[in-house]
Design a protein around this motif. Structure first.
Motif, PDB file in Angstrom:
ATOM      1  N   VAL A  98       0.841  -1.204   0.000  1.00 41.95           N
ATOM      2  CA  VAL A  98       0.000   0.000   0.000  1.00 41.95           C
ATOM      3  C   VAL A  98       0.876   1.255   0.000  1.00 41.95           C
ATOM      4  O   VAL A  98       0.670   2.176  -0.797  1.00 41.95           O
ATOM      5  CB  VAL A  98      -0.950  -0.005   1.224  1.00 41.95           C
ATOM      6  N   ALA A  99       1.874   1.275   0.873  1.00 43.96           N
ATOM      7  CA  ALA A  99       2.748   2.449   0.954  1.00 43.96           C
ATOM      8  C   ALA A  99       3.536   2.629  -0.341  1.00 43.96           C
ATOM      9  O   ALA A  99       3.864   3.749  -0.728  1.00 43.96           O
ATOM     10  CB  ALA A  99       3.702   2.309   2.132  1.00 43.96           C
ATOM     11  N   GLY A 100       3.815   1.506  -1.017  1.00 46.93           N
ATOM     12  CA  GLY A 100       4.592   1.556  -2.248  1.00 46.93           C
ATOM     13  C   GLY A 100       3.743   1.781  -3.491  1.00 46.93           C
ATOM     14  O   GLY A 100       4.237   1.686  -4.605  1.00 46.93           O
ATOM     15  N   GLY A 101       2.469   2.056  -3.300  1.00 48.48           N
ATOM     16  CA  GLY A 101       1.646   2.449  -4.448  1.00 48.48           C
ATOM     17  C   GLY A 101       0.986   1.320  -5.201  1.00 48.48           C
ATOM     18  O   GLY A 101       0.461   1.521  -6.294  1.00 48.48           O
ATOM     19  N   CYS A 102       1.006   0.122  -4.643  1.00 47.82           N
ATOM     20  CA  CYS A 102       0.299  -0.968  -5.301  1.00 47.82           C
ATOM     21  C   CYS A 102      -1.200  -0.751  -5.097  1.00 47.82           C
ATOM     22  O   CYS A 102      -1.650  -0.511  -3.974  1.00 47.82           O
ATOM     23  CB  CYS A 102       0.737  -2.293  -4.679  1.00 47.82           C
ATOM     24  N   THR A 103      -1.970  -0.834  -6.172  1.00 53.98           N
ATOM     25  CA  THR A 103      -3.423  -0.662  -6.013  1.00 53.98           C
ATOM     26  C   THR A 103      -4.194  -1.889  -6.500  1.00 53.98           C
ATOM     27  O   THR A 103      -5.416  -1.873  -6.566  1.00 53.98           O
ATOM     28  CB  THR A 103      -3.940   0.590  -6.764  1.00 53.98           C
ATOM     29  N   PHE A 104      -3.466  -2.929  -6.855  1.00 54.15           N
ATOM     30  CA  PHE A 104      -4.147  -4.154  -7.290  1.00 54.15           C
ATOM     31  C   PHE A 104      -3.375  -5.356  -6.775  1.00 54.15           C
ATOM     32  O   PHE A 104      -2.198  -5.531  -7.086  1.00 54.15           O
ATOM     33  CB  PHE A 104      -4.223  -4.207  -8.825  1.00 54.15           C
ATOM     34  N   TYR A 105      -4.036  -6.166  -5.942  1.00 58.80           N
ATOM     35  CA  TYR A 105      -3.403  -7.370  -5.429  1.00 58.80           C
ATOM     36  C   TYR A 105      -4.334  -8.542  -5.721  1.00 58.80           C
ATOM     37  O   TYR A 105      -5.497  -8.538  -5.320  1.00 58.80           O
ATOM     38  CB  TYR A 105      -3.158  -7.265  -3.922  1.00 58.80           C
ATOM     39  N   SER A 106      -3.826  -9.523  -6.439  1.00 64.33           N
ATOM     40  CA  SER A 106      -4.655 -10.684  -6.766  1.00 64.33           C
ATOM     41  C   SER A 106      -4.004 -11.926  -6.187  1.00 64.33           C
ATOM     42  O   SER A 106      -2.779 -12.056  -6.191  1.00 64.33           O
ATOM     43  CB  SER A 106      -4.797 -10.816  -8.279  1.00 64.33           C
ATOM     44  N   ALA A 107      -4.823 -12.834  -5.683  1.00 58.12           N
ATOM     45  CA  ALA A 107      -4.266 -14.031  -5.065  1.00 58.12           C
ATOM     46  C   ALA A 107      -5.306 -15.126  -4.941  1.00 58.12           C
ATOM     47  O   ALA A 107      -6.512 -14.879  -5.052  1.00 58.12           O
ATOM     48  CB  ALA A 107      -3.714 -13.697  -3.682  1.00 58.12           C
ATOM     49  N   TYR A 108      -4.803 -16.306  -4.738  1.00 55.59           N
ATOM     50  CA  TYR A 108      -5.622 -17.470  -4.421  1.00 55.59           C
ATOM     51  C   TYR A 108      -5.171 -17.921  -3.030  1.00 55.59           C
ATOM     52  O   TYR A 108      -3.976 -17.904  -2.751  1.00 55.59           O
ATOM     53  CB  TYR A 108      -5.356 -18.564  -5.460  1.00 55.59           C
ATOM     54  N   PRO A 109      -6.100 -18.304  -2.160  1.00 54.17           N
ATOM     55  CA  PRO A 109      -5.674 -18.623  -0.790  1.00 54.17           C
ATOM     56  C   PRO A 109      -4.639 -19.742  -0.739  1.00 54.17           C
ATOM     57  O   PRO A 109      -4.825 -20.780  -1.364  1.00 54.17           O
ATOM     58  CB  PRO A 109      -6.972 -19.087  -0.117  1.00 54.17           C
ATOM     59  N   MET A 110      -3.564 -19.511  -0.055  1.00 53.72           N
ATOM     60  CA  MET A 110      -2.583 -20.559   0.171  1.00 53.72           C
ATOM     61  C   MET A 110      -1.696 -20.200   1.365  1.00 53.72           C
ATOM     62  O   MET A 110      -1.096 -19.135   1.405  1.00 53.72           O
ATOM     63  CB  MET A 110      -1.708 -20.798  -1.064  1.00 53.72           C
ATOM     64  N   THR A 111      -1.652 -21.114   2.300  1.00 55.19           N
ATOM     65  CA  THR A 111      -0.758 -20.973   3.436  1.00 55.19           C
ATOM     66  C   THR A 111       0.674 -21.080   2.930  1.00 55.19           C
ATOM     67  O   THR A 111       0.946 -21.965   2.117  1.00 55.19           O
ATOM     68  CB  THR A 111      -1.010 -22.123   4.451  1.00 55.19           C
ATOM     69  N   PRO A 112       1.598 -20.276   3.354  1.00 53.87           N
ATOM     70  CA  PRO A 112       1.497 -19.221   4.377  1.00 53.87           C
ATOM     71  C   PRO A 112       1.460 -17.809   3.794  1.00 53.87           C
ATOM     72  O   PRO A 112       2.002 -16.899   4.419  1.00 53.87           O
ATOM     73  CB  PRO A 112       2.785 -19.447   5.174  1.00 53.87           C
ATOM     74  N   ALA A 113       0.807 -17.642   2.649  1.00 57.71           N
ATOM     75  CA  ALA A 113       0.783 -16.310   2.037  1.00 57.71           C
ATOM     76  C   ALA A 113      -0.552 -15.606   2.252  1.00 57.71           C
ATOM     77  O   ALA A 113      -0.683 -14.411   1.974  1.00 57.71           O
ATOM     78  CB  ALA A 113       1.072 -16.413   0.537  1.00 57.71           C
ATOM     79  N   SER A 114      -1.544 -16.335   2.747  1.00 61.75           N
ATOM     80  CA  SER A 114      -2.905 -15.789   2.771  1.00 61.75           C
ATOM     81  C   SER A 114      -3.064 -14.540   3.634  1.00 61.75           C
ATOM     82  O   SER A 114      -3.955 -13.729   3.401  1.00 61.75           O
ATOM     83  CB  SER A 114      -3.888 -16.855   3.249  1.00 61.75           C
ATOM     84  N   ALA A 115      -2.211 -14.406   4.646  1.00 62.11           N
ATOM     85  CA  ALA A 115      -2.373 -13.260   5.548  1.00 62.11           C
ATOM     86  C   ALA A 115      -2.186 -11.932   4.819  1.00 62.11           C
ATOM     87  O   ALA A 115      -2.693 -10.904   5.270  1.00 62.11           O
ATOM     88  CB  ALA A 115      -1.411 -13.369   6.728  1.00 62.11           C
ATOM     89  N   ILE A 116      -1.474 -11.937   3.709  1.00 64.45           N
ATOM     90  CA  ILE A 116      -1.330 -10.699   2.929  1.00 64.45           C
ATOM     91  C   ILE A 116      -2.713 -10.292   2.420  1.00 64.45           C
ATOM     92  O   ILE A 116      -3.141  -9.149   2.553  1.00 64.45           O
ATOM     93  CB  ILE A 116      -0.351 -10.902   1.742  1.00 64.45           C
ATOM     94  N   MET A 117      -3.404 -11.268   1.847  1.00 58.23           N
ATOM     95  CA  MET A 117      -4.768 -11.068   1.372  1.00 58.23           C
ATOM     96  C   MET A 117      -5.694 -10.641   2.514  1.00 58.23           C
ATOM     97  O   MET A 117      -6.495  -9.724   2.386  1.00 58.23           O
ATOM     98  CB  MET A 117      -5.214 -12.403   0.748  1.00 58.23           C
ATOM     99  N   HIS A 118      -5.523 -11.310   3.664  1.00 52.88           N
ATOM    100  CA  HIS A 118      -6.403 -11.029   4.792  1.00 52.88           C
ATOM    101  C   HIS A 118      -6.201  -9.618   5.336  1.00 52.88           C
ATOM    102  O   HIS A 118      -7.121  -9.015   5.859  1.00 52.88           O
ATOM    103  CB  HIS A 118      -6.161 -12.037   5.928  1.00 52.88           C
ATOM    104  N   TRP A 119      -5.007  -9.131   5.232  1.00 54.30           N
ATOM    105  CA  TRP A 119      -4.754  -7.772   5.724  1.00 54.30           C
ATOM    106  C   TRP A 119      -5.312  -6.740   4.745  1.00 54.30           C
ATOM    107  O   TRP A 119      -5.886  -5.730   5.142  1.00 54.30           O
ATOM    108  CB  TRP A 119      -3.252  -7.543   5.935  1.00 54.30           C
TER     109      TRP A 119
END
Lengths: 610, 294
Positions: free
Chosen positions: A216-237
């Motif tokens: 967010v601070a770096g200017g990303c305005t689009f984040y796409s993902a499919y749930p997968m441990t241990p990366a899902s917390a990025i999506m959850h935040w």
């Protein structure tokens, strides 16, 4: 002499409330100005299994989750049975447990250790005997035993339940107070452990949150993902903050769609990022090449876990280095960052977004379960929103001679975003000419092919120059008797090792790699060639970084300490092995296993996680 | 009846690259109709993005004057959705073939349909893999001999229109590339439709499909809109999607208005096209977020 840190474990089954108990204690510590580092050893089940949440709280900076425990909050019988051998020596070390349900044979404890049994039924009778009350009660006891601030703790409890559940918060505070007072009347606080905060509340986060925040601070305005441990917390935040920060969090049907959507968004002029773990990344690799040849920027976060295949869904490993380096068919310019700490994960995310857009290529940001899911205190001053957002060479007007893939000296061709008159072009997955024409459509001209491959790879020269000096950090004296080498998440553990050896009077330095592609061959060679004795520590079986280092520098590090049991390196056993290297005939390669977590499998695991 | 743009008006979408399709390929008709439809709607070529996957038909973006992406096999629809979500001020058209969209990319197809992102997906359905020289495709009729099914295809053909309808499509149509004006009309409606629109085009492969030829289709196609078809009736639409051996429905099978993804996404609803957002975190936001972690 006072001991300034405590190592604490919370053991139970998934569903027992291990994590929420850990959260409350974490907040209590971080808000007291203590330093805190937690790691959860959990299983891929929603209920059942065995979970051990381990943390170290300290008056001084901490770098790992600690080793054996001083106190263990046992939420079930297994936690006592499995971990009795991992207790530290010392007065008052022991188990906090529900004596109505859990049996502890005091004679099995080492001298001085205690059983802090709580008659939970009696103590909670007036509150209605909810089974989770044992956790709250234990927290109250814990606060008393370590003499932490009741007020800070109470606020942490209230914050966890929030204003909407004020009644439940009240109840929990009362139950905890009961525990606190029970401890006051029955137990002695641990005398030799003194946890004294400096009064400065600290941020509490792991790399997944740092990556999301960095995005967010770096200017990303689009984040796409499919749930997968241990990366899902990025999506959850990101998801609940979508409308606050104007970032679209798109959950996709699979990781192939995730990265291809991110590339599409990137083509439209949006800063886009995707994230996954190794299995999902495997599905993304073809599109890495699409980003490479179409020169549409994309950042892919790869949070490694134990592989191969679905492997160890909830365990850590540094096993995907070659998957990242070799992602997709063919050759294309790319960057691979391996942030070394939570703070670095934040800044690396911003840097990844900048590199991707400036050099118009895919950037892979490698974290792992340890780095992403552990929790630690970070000084708020260590992070800042004042970061540079570099969108690269994007033009907002073009002449008639504009070509999207102009063969420039730097290899970087000015970009346009759709909507600009005169900039029309096709970004082609097939090899194409400077104007975007697919050369396979006309004639696959060898000269054009050579020109375009060279153009794309020229970008790597400038990139390598830009990041020179940032590829690794070096700490400790310029010349040392022992050089510790690592990459990514092992940084803080190795730092801890260096500091410990330094305290013992040894001359040790430490090199930790945070950008591994383009590889800083010259600088790495310069550093390591002169090292008297070097050891490379990595969380995998076959020494992936050792191979990369040899490939790029021709240099073989003489000693290797590796671990591939799913658990991170623990400080004390690693320290012992590192010290052992000073003996003549020290082994070239040695492996560590966390035998403390070698617990019997009693039940059939019901659900596999994704 | 829609008054279609003149060939002269459509010519602003003509690219300098001559299509590389075999003479007589159905895809020429698709390209012409798409150019006519875009001109009819009055789209500016600078605001049009045509995204394809891989295959003969997926070379189309190179042959139309607009922004475009030529992507991976089966992934065009995923990329196209990203383009549209990245800047929903753009008109986004995904193009591809039956192998691309109904075979390797069928997952993206189904999910794109149910998302209802405002974009158009044109599938040039020739019931064969052309670029790889004639293997069976998901829409190859059962029994047909191809290079990969020398004894005849033993799998049932997939019904893309039925799948789209069942996946919750808001616009489903079928065209025939032998009917340029009819196809241009359908595409005009599809692009003008607010939401995800699927246009499956019967687009004969003159080189590898010797069964489903222009003549074969001409004997079968009929126009739904001439039969008083109610485009809001799901049952009639499903029924029309089942036509095949004896007669084949063309025209708009189904069209209803539903909220688009863009209208419902919290960030896009609040801030408008992503591409115009102010980037980074303000000092106030930063202060607040640091507190959140405390």
């Amino acid at each position: 002499m006072d001991i300034k840190s405590a190592t604490v474990w919370i053991g139970g089954a998934a569903g027992d409330g291990v994590a929420s108990t850990g959260d409350i204690l974490a907040k209590t510590c971080s808000r007291s100005g203590l330093h805190y580092f937690a790691q959860s050893s959990y299983q891929s089940v929603i209920r059942g299994g065995h979970v051990v949440y381990q943390f170290q709280a300290s008056s001084e900076p901490v770098y790992t989750h600690g080793d054996n425990f001083d106190l263990l909050i046992a939420l079930n019988q297994d936690s006592v049975d499995y971990h009795i051998k991992s207790i530290n020596k010392g007065a008052g070390r022991g188990f906090i447990f529900n004596s109505d349900k859990v049996k502890l044979d005091v004679s099995a404890l080492p001298a001085g250790a205690l059983a802090y049994g709580l008659p939970v039924g009696d103590l909670t009778a007036e509150f209605g005997r909810n089974p989770v009350m044992q956790n709250t009660l234990a927290c109250g006891v814990f606060i008393n035993l370590l003499q932490l601030s009741w007020d800070v703790f109470e606020k942490a409890v209230r914050d966890q339940f929030g204003k909407k559940k004020a009644e439940i918060a009240d109840l929990n505070v009362k139950v905890a107070r009961k525990g606190f007072e029970y401890a006051q009347s029955k137990f002695q606080p641990l005398k030799d452990i003194v946890l004294k905060g400096d009064g400065r509340p600290r941020m509490l986060l792991g790399a997944n949150q740092a990556i999301a925040l960095g995005a967010v601070a770096g200017g990303c305005t689009f984040y796409s993902a499919y749930p997968m441990t241990p990366a899902s917390a990025i999506m959850h935040w990101l998801a609940p903050r979508s409308s606050k920060y104007g970032i679209v969090m798109k959950q996709c049907e699979d990781e192939i769609a995730s990265i291809n959507m991110a590339i599409g968004a990137g083509f439209s002029g949006t800063r886009a990022m995707t994230g996954t773990s190794g299995g999902g990344f495997a599905l993304m690799t073809e599109a890495m090449g699409l980003s490479g040849i179409t020169e549409v920027p994309v950042v892919a976060v790869l949070v490694q876990r134990g592989g191969p295949s679905t492997g160890l869904p909830t365990k850590t490993e540094q096993g995907d280095l070659f998957q990242a380096l070799g992602a997709g068919q063919g050759e294309y310019p790319k960057a691979v960052m391996t942030p070394i700490s939570v703070e670095d994960a934040y800044f690396s995310t911003v840097q990844s977004l900048n590199i991707a857009e400036k050099y118009q290529l895919p950037v892979m940001l490698l974290s792992d379960l340890l780095l992403s899911e552990h929790l630690e205190t970070v000084d708020s001053e260590a992070l800042t929103n004042k970061v540079v957002i570099d969108r690269g060479d994007v033009v907002d007007s073009v002449g008639a001679d504009y070509t999207r893939y102009a063969d420039t000296p730097s290899g970087i061709s000015p970009r346009v975003y759709p909507g600009l008159e005169g900039g029309q072009h096709v970004a082609g997955s097939d090899e194409h000419d400077e104007d975007g024409t697919l050369i396979s459509d006309i004639f696959t001209n060898p000269t054009t092919r050579v020109k375009m491959v060279r153009k794309r790879f020229r970008k790597m020269d400038a990139l390598a120059k830009e990041i020179a000096g940032e590829s690794f950090v070096k700490e400790g004296p310029a010349q040392a008797d022992l050089t510790l080498v690592g990459w990514g998440s092992t940084y803080k553990t190795l730092k801890n090792i260096r500091l410990a050896l330094e305290k013992e009077g040894m001359k040790v330095n430490h090199i930790q790699f945070r950008i591994v592609w383009p590889f800083p061959a010259e600088a790495a060679l310069k550093e390591l060639k002169s090292a008297k004795k070097a050891v490379l520590v990595e969380n995998n079986y076959s020494g992936l970084f050792a191979k990369l280092l040899r490939q790029e520098t021709g240099l073989s590090v003489p000693h290797h300490i590796r671990k591939f049991d799913g658990e991170p390196f623990y400080f004390a056993p690693l320290l012992e092995r590192v010290k052992g290297l000073l003996n003549p005939g020290a082994p070239e390669v040695q492996y560590l296993v966390t035998a403390e977590l070698d617990i019997p499998i009693k039940r059939v695991v019901a659900t596999a996680g994704v | 009846m829609i008054e279609l743009a003149s060939p002269q008006a459509a010519s602003k979408f003509r690219s300098e690259i001559k299509p590389t399709w075999c003479p007589g390929c159905g895809d020429f008709g698709v390209l012409n109709s798409l150019q006519t439809a875009c001109a009819t709607i009055g789209i500016n070529p600078k605001d049009l993005v045509v995204v394809s996957g891989i295959g003969c038909s997926s070379n189309l973006p190179g042959f139309i004057h607009s922004y475009g992406m030529h992507t991976l096999h089966g992934r065009g629809v995923a990329v196209a959705q990203g383009v549209r979500l990245g800047n929903h001020g753009l008109t986004v058209v995904a193009t591809g073939g039956d192998g691309d969209g109904y075979g390797i990319g069928v997952g993206h197809f189904v999910h794109a349909v149910r998302r209802n992102i405002n974009m158009t997906y044109i599938v040039m359905n020739n019931q064969i893999y052309g670029l790889t020289t004639g293997q069976t495709s998901p829409t190859t009729t059962k029994g047909v001999k191809t290079k990969s099914t020398p004894g005849g295809n033993i799998e049932n053909a997939l019904n893309p229109l039925g799948i789209a309808l069942m996946a919750g499509a808001s616009f489903v149509a079928r065209g025939f590339s032998g009917d340029a004006n009819g196809l241009a009309e359908i595409m005009t409606k599809a692009i003008a439709h607010k939401g995800f629109s699927l246009v499956d085009v019967l687009s004969p492969c003159v080189t590898y499909n010797k069964m489903n030829t222009y003549a074969w289709f001409r004997e079968r196609v009929y126009k739904l809109q001439e039969k008083g078809h109610d485009v809001t009736n799901m049952e009639s639409a499903l029924k029309a999607s089942l036509d095949w051996d004896q007669r084949i429905a063309t025209g708009v099978l189904y069209q209803v208005e539903r909220p688009t993804y863009e209208e419902q996404d919290p960030a896009m609803a609040e801030f408008g096209p992503l591409v115009n957002h102010k980037l980074g975190l303000s000092d106030n936001d930063w202060k607040a977020v640091v507190q959140e972690f405390m």
